[in-house]
Design a protein around this motif. Structure first.
Motif, mmCIF file in Angstrom:
data_model
loop_
_atom_site.group_PDB
_atom_site.id
_atom_site.type_symbol
_atom_site.label_atom_id
_atom_site.label_comp_id
_atom_site.label_asym_id
_atom_site.label_seq_id
_atom_site.Cartn_x
_atom_site.Cartn_y
_atom_site.Cartn_z
ATOM 1 N N GLU A 56 0.866 -1.185 0.000
ATOM 2 C CA GLU A 56 0.000 0.000 0.000
ATOM 3 C C GLU A 56 0.897 1.228 0.000
ATOM 4 O O GLU A 56 2.047 1.172 0.452
ATOM 5 N N ASP A 57 0.390 2.350 -0.536
ATOM 6 C CA ASP A 57 1.182 3.579 -0.492
ATOM 7 C C ASP A 57 0.337 4.742 0.006
ATOM 8 O O ASP A 57 -0.871 4.600 0.247
ATOM 9 N N CYS A 58 0.962 5.892 0.176
ATOM 10 C CA CYS A 58 0.282 7.042 0.770
ATOM 11 C C CYS A 58 -0.706 7.717 -0.173
ATOM 12 O O CYS A 58 -1.413 8.643 0.227
ATOM 13 N N TYR A 59 -0.764 7.259 -1.432
ATOM 14 C CA TYR A 59 -1.778 7.761 -2.366
ATOM 15 C C TYR A 59 -3.048 6.915 -2.332
ATOM 16 O O TYR A 59 -4.014 7.210 -3.027
ATOM 17 N N GLY A 60 -3.017 5.837 -1.551
ATOM 18 C CA GLY A 60 -4.173 4.944 -1.477
ATOM 19 C C GLY A 60 -4.121 3.782 -2.428
ATOM 20 O O GLY A 60 -5.068 2.990 -2.505
ATOM 21 N N ASN A 61 -3.035 3.640 -3.173
ATOM 22 C CA ASN A 61 -2.883 2.485 -4.053
ATOM 23 C C ASN A 61 -2.638 1.228 -3.225
ATOM 24 O O ASN A 61 -2.018 1.282 -2.162
ATOM 25 N N GLY A 78 5.723 2.707 -6.676
ATOM 26 C CA GLY A 78 6.534 3.887 -6.382
ATOM 27 C C GLY A 78 7.968 3.584 -6.010
ATOM 28 O O GLY A 78 8.835 4.449 -6.110
ATOM 29 N N GLY A 79 8.249 2.352 -5.573
ATOM 30 C CA GLY A 79 9.611 1.991 -5.209
ATOM 31 C C GLY A 79 10.322 1.173 -6.265
ATOM 32 O O GLY A 79 11.393 0.609 -6.006
ATOM 33 N N CYS A 80 9.752 1.127 -7.471
ATOM 34 C CA CYS A 80 10.289 0.266 -8.527
ATOM 35 C C CYS A 80 11.486 0.907 -9.224
ATOM 36 O O CYS A 80 11.368 1.994 -9.798
ATOM 37 N N LEU A 81 12.620 0.245 -9.217
ATOM 38 C CA LEU A 81 13.824 0.763 -9.871
ATOM 39 C C LEU A 81 13.789 0.568 -11.383
ATOM 40 O O LEU A 81 14.477 1.270 -12.112
ATOM 41 N N TRP A 82 12.978 -0.368 -11.863
ATOM 42 C CA TRP A 82 12.807 -0.524 -13.311
ATOM 43 C C TRP A 82 12.125 0.728 -13.893
ATOM 44 O O TRP A 82 12.473 1.194 -14.961
ATOM 45 N N SER A 83 11.157 1.274 -13.150
ATOM 46 C CA SER A 83 10.420 2.447 -13.652
ATOM 47 C C SER A 83 11.282 3.693 -13.679
ATOM 48 O O SER A 83 10.915 4.690 -14.315
#
Length: 391
Positions: free
Chosen positions: A368-373, A379-384
């Motif tokens: 889960e993240d602070c945007y509600g996803n 958000g922590g993906c190094l590929w992105s």
């Protein structure tokens, strides 16, 4: 972004004949080492949509360690035009190469992170490079005899301890008839790997090509080189590079040696050089992964559950799938409501930059993240970030 499935990664096995210290698998949890059943594989090929044009055998194990890998290649070749396979090269020989090529292999990828055995040992590998080079010669002999159109490519994982090796890459490609090289950064799967990263500053930054802040920098130099070489024939050897900390002296030296090698035509083969924002190449290109157990995953980052160490913090990255070949056909999984909604969400990439901010509890897991996803969060993906690049 496309909504059709174009490329399918298949993981024949999670087993490997080596136990390298930098391997992702060392920090897996809730995972197992096993082969894909032939039933799962046959069902995968039989139920994939006609839009698939490439099947890539890879994942986290050694494909040539799978007993029926030749049969896998042969069956896939009846359905698609492009067959690729990534190997550590140790089990390759003339007979194996001959069978792969006759069965329909289009491109063989070999993982090499140094060009001498003593240097390979320093970066955590437990095999002899000289043996791998002999096996490359065997593959080249086989492709000249059975399939001259087949390609040879190598992957290279860059880290502090082997960055100086990049200067040898162009000559190695010439000497061994290598058509393409994919350079990636090391994935920080444990504390040791985290100490080897070359991208502490780059993660979380945006690099628009026309930003005056970067003019005169190594980044600007790379962008100019890419633009100057954009019109080169596609048959020329290509080198794909990731983002790094351009102000590091060792990065500057290594990349300038790489690009200034005389007598060698190279190109930077990354369409996101100068990217304006984060993106997911796997979603953008219409890619899916089928694990050894039949689970269908959206990307390499969600293929297995493991650890990521970033800025001294440990993060659990959980495996995530949208269905399993044992229960559903591949095309139905791809077109399912949840998978389609996830692809739309990633297209907009409305995720916080967790790799830039590691201060809240949400960072500890990709749940889960602070945007509600909710899982999987990206958000922590190094590929992105253009940091980790898969072939």
């Amino acid at each position: 972004m496309t909504n059709q499935l174009n490329k399918l990664y298949i993981e024949p096995t999670t087993k490997c004949n080596f136990h390298c210290s930098m391997c992702f698998r060392n920090t897996w949890f809730d995972e197992m080492f096993a082969d894909m059943s032939w039933t799962v594989y046959e069902r995968t090929i039989a139920t994939m949509p006609d839009t698939v044009n490439t099947v890539f055998f890879g994942g986290m194990g050694e494909p040539l360690f799978y007993p029926r890998i030749i049969d896998m290649v042969r069956l896939a070749a009846t359905k698609v035009n492009q067959i690729e396979l990534l190997t550590n090269g140790s089990l390759l020989n003339f007979e194996m190469a001959q069978q792969l090529l006759k069965s329909g292999l289009s491109k063989l990828w070999i993982s090499i992170d140094a060009f001498k055995t003593q240097d390979s040992k320093r970066v955590g590998h437990d095999y002899e490079i000289e043996k791998i080079i002999d096996n490359i010669a065997a593959y080249n002999k086989a492709r000249s005899m059975f399939n001259p159109q087949a390609k040879l490519a190598i992957t290279f994982v860059a880290m502090k301890s082997n960055l100086h090796q990049l200067g040898f890459l162009p000559q190695f490609m010439i000497d061994h008839a290598v058509d393409e090289a994919n350079i990636s950064n090391v994935y920080p799967s444990d504390v040791m790997a985290a100490q080897e990263v070359l991208y502490e500053k780059t993660v979380g930054d945006i690099y628009p090509a026309d930003n005056p802040v970067h003019q005169g920098s190594l980044f600007a130099y790379i962008v100019e080189a890419a633009q100057a070489l954009a019109d080169f024939p596609s048959c020329r050897p290509q080198i794909k590079i990731p983002f790094m900390d351009w102000d590091r002296e060792d990065v500057q030296l290594a990349l300038k040696q790489l690009f200034e090698f005389s007598g060698y035509s190279h190109s930077i083969f990354d369409p996101q050089v100068g990217k304006m924002d984060r993106y997911c190449r796997f979603i953008d290109e219409g890619t899916a992964f089928v694990r050894f157990d039949g689970a269908v995953c959206p990307c390499m980052a969600t293929l297995h559950s493991g650890i990521e160490v970033w800025k001294g913090e440990m993060r659990k990255v959980y495996q995530h799938s949208f269905g399993n070949i044992n229960q559903q056909c591949l095309n139905d999984i791809w077109q399912s409501k949840d998978y389609s909604a996830f692809r739309d969400r990633v297209k907009n990439f409305d995720f916080p930059s967790c790799v830039h901010c590691t201060y809240c509890d949400y960072f500890n897991e990709n749940v889960e993240d602070c945007y509600g996803n909710v899982k999987p969060t990206c958000g922590g993906c190094l590929w992105s970030q253009g940091i980790i690049i898969c072939p």
